[in-house]
Design a protein around this motif. Structure first.
Motif, PDB file in Angstrom:
ATOM      1  N   THR A  20       5.883 -24.924 -37.365  1.00 54.20           N
ATOM      2  CA  THR A  20       5.139 -23.558 -36.875  1.00 54.20           C
ATOM      3  C   THR A  20       4.537 -23.921 -35.510  1.00 54.20           C
ATOM      4  N   TYR A  21       4.894 -22.719 -34.568  1.00 57.35           N
ATOM      5  CA  TYR A  21       4.482 -22.812 -33.253  1.00 57.35           C
ATOM      6  C   TYR A  21       3.552 -21.547 -33.127  1.00 57.35           C
ATOM      7  N   THR A  22       2.479 -21.622 -32.928  1.00 56.17           N
ATOM      8  CA  THR A  22       1.630 -20.413 -32.826  1.00 56.17           C
ATOM      9  C   THR A  22       1.644 -19.830 -31.095  1.00 56.17           C
ATOM     10  N   VAL A  23       2.037 -18.541 -30.800  1.00 50.79           N
ATOM     11  CA  VAL A  23       2.151 -18.008 -29.493  1.00 50.79           C
ATOM     12  C   VAL A  23       0.669 -17.522 -29.146  1.00 50.79           C
ATOM     13  N   GLU A  24       0.484 -17.691 -27.896  1.00 52.47           N
ATOM     14  CA  GLU A  24      -1.095 -17.433 -27.375  1.00 52.47           C
ATOM     15  C   GLU A  24      -1.554 -16.071 -27.832  1.00 52.47           C
ATOM     16  N   PRO A  25      -2.815 -15.804 -28.047  1.00 55.62           N
ATOM     17  CA  PRO A  25      -3.362 -14.368 -28.481  1.00 55.62           C
ATOM     18  C   PRO A  25      -2.733 -13.308 -27.526  1.00 55.62           C
ATOM     19  N   ASP A  26      -2.341 -12.077 -28.405  1.00 55.83           N
ATOM     20  CA  ASP A  26      -1.840 -10.981 -27.565  1.00 55.83           C
ATOM     21  C   ASP A  26      -0.407 -10.962 -27.133  1.00 55.83           C
ATOM     22  N   TRP A  27       0.053 -12.243 -27.358  1.00 55.72           N
ATOM     23  CA  TRP A  27       1.721 -12.504 -27.085  1.00 55.72           C
ATOM     24  C   TRP A  27       2.425 -11.998 -28.063  1.00 55.72           C
ATOM     25  N   SER A  28       3.570 -11.541 -27.878  1.00 56.43           N
ATOM     26  CA  SER A  28       4.519 -11.173 -28.939  1.00 56.43           C
ATOM     27  C   SER A  28       5.858 -11.864 -28.816  1.00 56.43           C
ATOM     28  N   VAL A  29       6.733 -12.326 -29.693  1.00 56.35           N
ATOM     29  CA  VAL A  29       8.101 -12.591 -29.638  1.00 56.35           C
ATOM     30  C   VAL A  29       8.921 -11.526 -29.537  1.00 56.35           C
ATOM     31  N   THR A  30       9.700 -11.702 -28.468  1.00 56.85           N
ATOM     32  CA  THR A  30      10.768 -10.646 -28.200  1.00 56.85           C
ATOM     33  C   THR A  30      12.247 -11.012 -28.420  1.00 56.85           C
ATOM     34  N   HIS A  31      12.613 -12.127 -28.104  1.00 51.47           N
ATOM     35  CA  HIS A  31      13.986 -12.915 -28.315  1.00 51.47           C
ATOM     36  C   HIS A  31      13.646 -14.344 -28.473  1.00 51.47           C
ATOM     37  N   ILE A  32      14.740 -14.831 -29.177  1.00 56.66           N
ATOM     38  CA  ILE A  32      14.816 -16.050 -28.989  1.00 56.66           C
ATOM     39  C   ILE A  32      16.343 -16.656 -28.591  1.00 56.66           C
ATOM     40  N   PHE A  33      16.369 -17.298 -27.277  1.00 54.99           N
ATOM     41  CA  PHE A  33      17.697 -17.219 -26.557  1.00 54.99           C
ATOM     42  C   PHE A  33      18.686 -18.464 -27.063  1.00 54.99           C
ATOM     43  N   THR A  34      17.941 -19.430 -27.473  1.00 55.11           N
ATOM     44  CA  THR A  34      18.764 -20.525 -28.032  1.00 55.11           C
ATOM     45  C   THR A  34      17.846 -21.175 -29.137  1.00 55.11           C
ATOM     46  N   VAL A  35      18.477 -21.792 -29.761  1.00 52.70           N
ATOM     47  CA  VAL A  35      17.879 -22.406 -31.004  1.00 52.70           C
ATOM     48  C   VAL A  35      17.706 -23.957 -31.232  1.00 52.70           C
ATOM     49  N   SER A  36      18.751 -24.441 -30.323  1.00 50.65           N
ATOM     50  CA  SER A  36      18.649 -25.986 -30.138  1.00 50.65           C
ATOM     51  C   SER A  36      19.018 -26.290 -28.608  1.00 50.65           C
ATOM     52  N   PRO A  37      17.915 -26.503 -27.955  1.00 48.75           N
ATOM     53  CA  PRO A  37      16.572 -26.429 -28.126  1.00 48.75           C
ATOM     54  C   PRO A  37      16.196 -25.101 -28.370  1.00 48.75           C
ATOM     55  N   PRO A  38      14.766 -24.801 -28.849  1.00 46.08           N
ATOM     56  CA  PRO A  38      14.147 -23.598 -29.116  1.00 46.08           C
ATOM     57  C   PRO A  38      13.807 -23.130 -27.666  1.00 46.08           C
ATOM     58  N   VAL A  39      14.246 -21.848 -27.114  1.00 44.04           N
ATOM     59  CA  VAL A  39      13.935 -21.220 -25.991  1.00 44.04           C
ATOM     60  C   VAL A  39      13.451 -19.888 -26.251  1.00 44.04           C
ATOM     61  N   LEU A  40      12.369 -19.592 -26.047  1.00 45.72           N
ATOM     62  CA  LEU A  40      11.706 -18.283 -26.655  1.00 45.72           C
ATOM     63  C   LEU A  40      11.329 -17.091 -25.424  1.00 45.72           C
ATOM     64  N   SER A  41      11.764 -15.952 -25.649  1.00 48.30           N
ATOM     65  CA  SER A  41      11.379 -14.921 -24.703  1.00 48.30           C
ATOM     66  C   SER A  41       9.993 -14.487 -25.398  1.00 48.30           C
ATOM     67  N   ILE A  42       8.927 -14.161 -24.615  1.00 45.93           N
ATOM     68  CA  ILE A  42       7.685 -13.627 -25.164  1.00 45.93           C
ATOM     69  C   ILE A  42       7.113 -12.697 -24.127  1.00 45.93           C
ATOM     70  N   ALA A  43       6.103 -11.658 -24.783  1.00 46.43           N
ATOM     71  CA  ALA A  43       5.808 -10.731 -23.700  1.00 46.43           C
ATOM     72  C   ALA A  43       4.180 -10.415 -24.310  1.00 46.43           C
ATOM     73  N   LYS A  44       3.554  -9.917 -23.193  1.00 51.89           N
ATOM     74  CA  LYS A  44       2.230  -9.606 -23.403  1.00 51.89           C
ATOM     75  C   LYS A  44       1.950  -8.386 -22.454  1.00 51.89           C
ATOM     76  N   ASP A  45       1.639  -6.975 -23.129  1.00 51.73           N
ATOM     77  CA  ASP A  45       1.601  -5.822 -22.173  1.00 51.73           C
ATOM     78  C   ASP A  45       2.842  -5.751 -21.404  1.00 51.73           C
ATOM     79  N   ASP A  46       2.425  -5.963 -20.272  1.00 50.22           N
ATOM     80  CA  ASP A  46       3.667  -5.918 -19.097  1.00 50.22           C
ATOM     81  C   ASP A  46       4.130  -7.137 -18.358  1.00 50.22           C
ATOM     82  N   GLU A  47       3.677  -8.337 -19.246  1.00 51.01           N
ATOM     83  CA  GLU A  47       3.999  -9.600 -18.600  1.00 51.01           C
ATOM     84  C   GLU A  47       4.894 -10.303 -19.598  1.00 51.01           C
ATOM     85  N   TRP A  48       5.788 -11.225 -18.941  1.00 56.09           N
ATOM     86  CA  TRP A  48       6.954 -11.671 -19.665  1.00 56.09           C
ATOM     87  C   TRP A  48       6.801 -13.182 -19.420  1.00 56.09           C
TER      88      TRP A  48
END
Length: 569
Positions: A363-391
């Motif tokens: 389990t990897y916990t994302v910072e408060p108020d950030w949400s996971v929007t996409h996962i670009f690749t699974v090996s390695p795991p590359v995550l797209s995350i967003a908070k309000d209007d930041e990315w």
């Protein structure tokens, strides 16, 4: 649960976005709906500082802009009812099963423009959809759009007549052949199974012979396709979402239908209970990993065995942390939302889960108020995350610990995921324009809107540091995007432009040096350029192009529109 170490804020990776001012464009059936918060958005200010935060500064970047290898005229679109965008015979639908108005149009996301902000001019914002659509055809009879009398599309022989030495040929093409609802429909696929390539659209799934495009089978569905995974199982089976409880104004994406893509035969079928209020409001995200298909929703996700339909796992009993979307392919990663009490803030996680039991492996916990929007690749795991209007884009190690965050220069970056985020209707995986190997991540830029020639670049980032290693310009004033890794090379698609055909190429991961692999014929540039933001697959020396959406003003033109375009030697 590992938290990322603190990082200097000037190394941010984000996507500036300036909302379009004033009312939506007056084009019939097309506009900007009110911005809705994601299902896990919290009220109040987003003031939490953390390792993903960006320093204050002027917002000088751009979000998605038409052009840049994207067609410039928007098609008329309806309100999709799920991640696949059903359109439902003209029924206005927003979130699945909810009436949102008599006439509602949505922005169809077809690419994201994001800013890699560094130095004092930081302040990144998340990517947002913008208008785009089918380009005007040039050079051949590819439009199928005039006064409704002369709408026959070109044949492969006609397109190949002007082929030049060194160019590939049009191996085959298939017309859409379907009279679609008022605002057109999104496509599903392409899916490959042995010597079959299949696509789904509206109420039909069709299988074609890879070799010559002969229609091998066609499966009619009783209602609209409303969701689908990015890829089938290794033995050629797919499970799609089909609408249920259909009325003139609404429908629910709740029926699962297994299809054997090799034969076109329908297999097991079952209905998922979506009667809970919040479940009924949720979009659907689907994926296939091994013999498991997932049916992800905001508050309750289910997984079934593809081979026989047996339910493998569902809503977690503890109720605090619930997966809402999963990736397919070699590893099943889950985007998870955690909230102990309704008044508590939501925290999101990414987990690798066992595809048979759903049990977390890490389990990897994302910072408060950030949400996971996409996962670009699974090996390695590359995550797209967003908070309000930041990315931001994060890289994890194989065991789920924080590795790096992408940092870059003064460029906008683009990718295509079907929707702005999984919370707004897309799948968690399946994004085009991004790929990675064990040491580098490859991302396409958006061209400078002020440049006379609208070309772009592919940038390689070091996964250990998050910093750019090389930048390679697209050849010939066209838009280039990574597809995947093959044979130690980065496969890319160079999109057709005005009077310029597309091509498949390869980039050297060490240097970024470009080599053309398959040059599409200029005689087919007009037809290729009419395909709306095509989905591209490259297999065994052939490129397969499928428009993301088909929508024409006239019924006959809609039927004659190119549904699949294939190039080969």
């Amino acid at each position: 649960m590992t938290q990322p170490p603190a990082r200097p804020p000037q190394e941010g990776f984000g996507a500036p976005y300036d909302p379009p001012p004033g009312p939506p464009p007056p084009a019939p059936g097309y506009g900007y709906p009110p911005q809705q918060p994601g299902p896990y958005a919290q009220p109040g200010p987003y003031s939490q500082a953390g390792p993903y935060a960006h320093p204050p500064g002027p917002q000088s970047g751009h979000g998605y802009r038409p052009g840049y290898g994207y067609p410039t005229q928007p098609p008329a679109v309806g309100a999709p009812g799920g991640p696949a965008g059903s359109g439902g015979g003209g029924r206005p639908k927003g979130r699945t099963g909810v009436v949102v108005g008599a006439v509602l149009a949505v922005v169809l996301l077809v690419g994201g423009g994001v800013r890699l902000a560094t130095g004092d001019g930081g302040g990144g914002k998340r990517p947002v959809a913008g208008p785009s659509g089918s380009a005007s055809p040039t050079g051949d009879k590819g439009s199928g759009k005039d006064d409704g009398k002369n709408v026959a599309g070109p044949t492969a022989a006609e397109l190949n007549a002007g082929r030049k030495p060194g160019e590939a040929k049009v191996a085959w093409l298939a017309e859409n052949g379907v009279d679609l609802p008022q605002y057109g429909e999104k496509t599903h696929g392409p899916w490959f199974a042995g010597d079959i390539v299949a696509k789904g659209m509206y109420r039909k799934v069709t299988g074609y012979a890879v070799a010559d495009g002969a229609e091998k089978w066609s499966l009619r569905l009783p209602t609209d396709l409303c969701a689908s995974p990015s890829a089938p199982t290794a033995d050629g089976k797919v499970v799609v979402g089909v609408e249920d409880n259909v009325t003139e104004t609404e429908a629910t994406c709740s029926v699962l239908q297994m299809i054997d893509l090799r034969t076109g035969k329908a297999g097991w079928k079952k209905t998922v209970d979506r009667s809970a209020m919040r479940d009924g409001l949720s979009h659907v995200a689907m994926s296939i990993s091994g013999d498991t298909v997932t049916f992800g929703r905001d508050t309750a996700s289910n997984a079934f065995r593809v081979s026989d339909g047996k339910e493998l796992f569902g809503k977690r009993e503890e109720g605090v942390c619930q997966p809402f979307a999963f990736t397919g392919g070699a590893r099943m990663l889950a985007a998870v939302s955690c909230q102990a009490e309704p008044s508590d803030p939501v925290r999101q996680q990414v987990q690798e889960v066992d595809p048979v039991t759903g049990a977390p492996r890490w389990t990897y916990t994302v910072e408060p108020d950030w949400s996971v929007t996409h996962i670009f690749t699974v090996s390695p795991p590359v995550l797209s995350i967003a908070k309000d209007d930041e990315w931001a884009v994060l890289v994890l190690d194989e065991n789920g610990t924080y590795r790096s965050r992408m940092a870059g220069g003064d460029e906008d970056y683009g990718f295509r995921c079907g929707e702005d985020s999984v919370q707004e209707g897309g799948n968690l995986d399946g994004c085009a324009g991004v790929t990675a190997d064990t040491s580098r991540f490859y991302f396409s830029t958006q061209p400078d809107s002020t440049a006379k020639v609208q070309t772009n670049k592919v940038v390689a980032f070091d996964l250990a540091t998050g910093r750019p290693v090389w930048r390679t310009p697209s050849p010939g004033g066209r838009f280039m995007m990574p597809l995947r890794l093959e044979g130690g090379k980065v496969l890319v698609y160079v999109q057709a432009a005005h009077r310029k055909s597309g091509e498949i190429g390869a980039l050297d991961p060490a240097t970024g040096a470009y080599t053309a692999l398959l040059k599409h014929p200029e005689s087919a540039a007009g037809t290729e350029n009419t395909l709306f933001l095509p989905k591209v697959a490259y297999r065994d020396g052939r490129s397969f192009l499928l428009p993301q959406r088909i929508s024409e003003d006239e019924d006959e033109a809609e039927k004659a529109a190119t549904g699949v375009l294939v190039f080969g030697e």
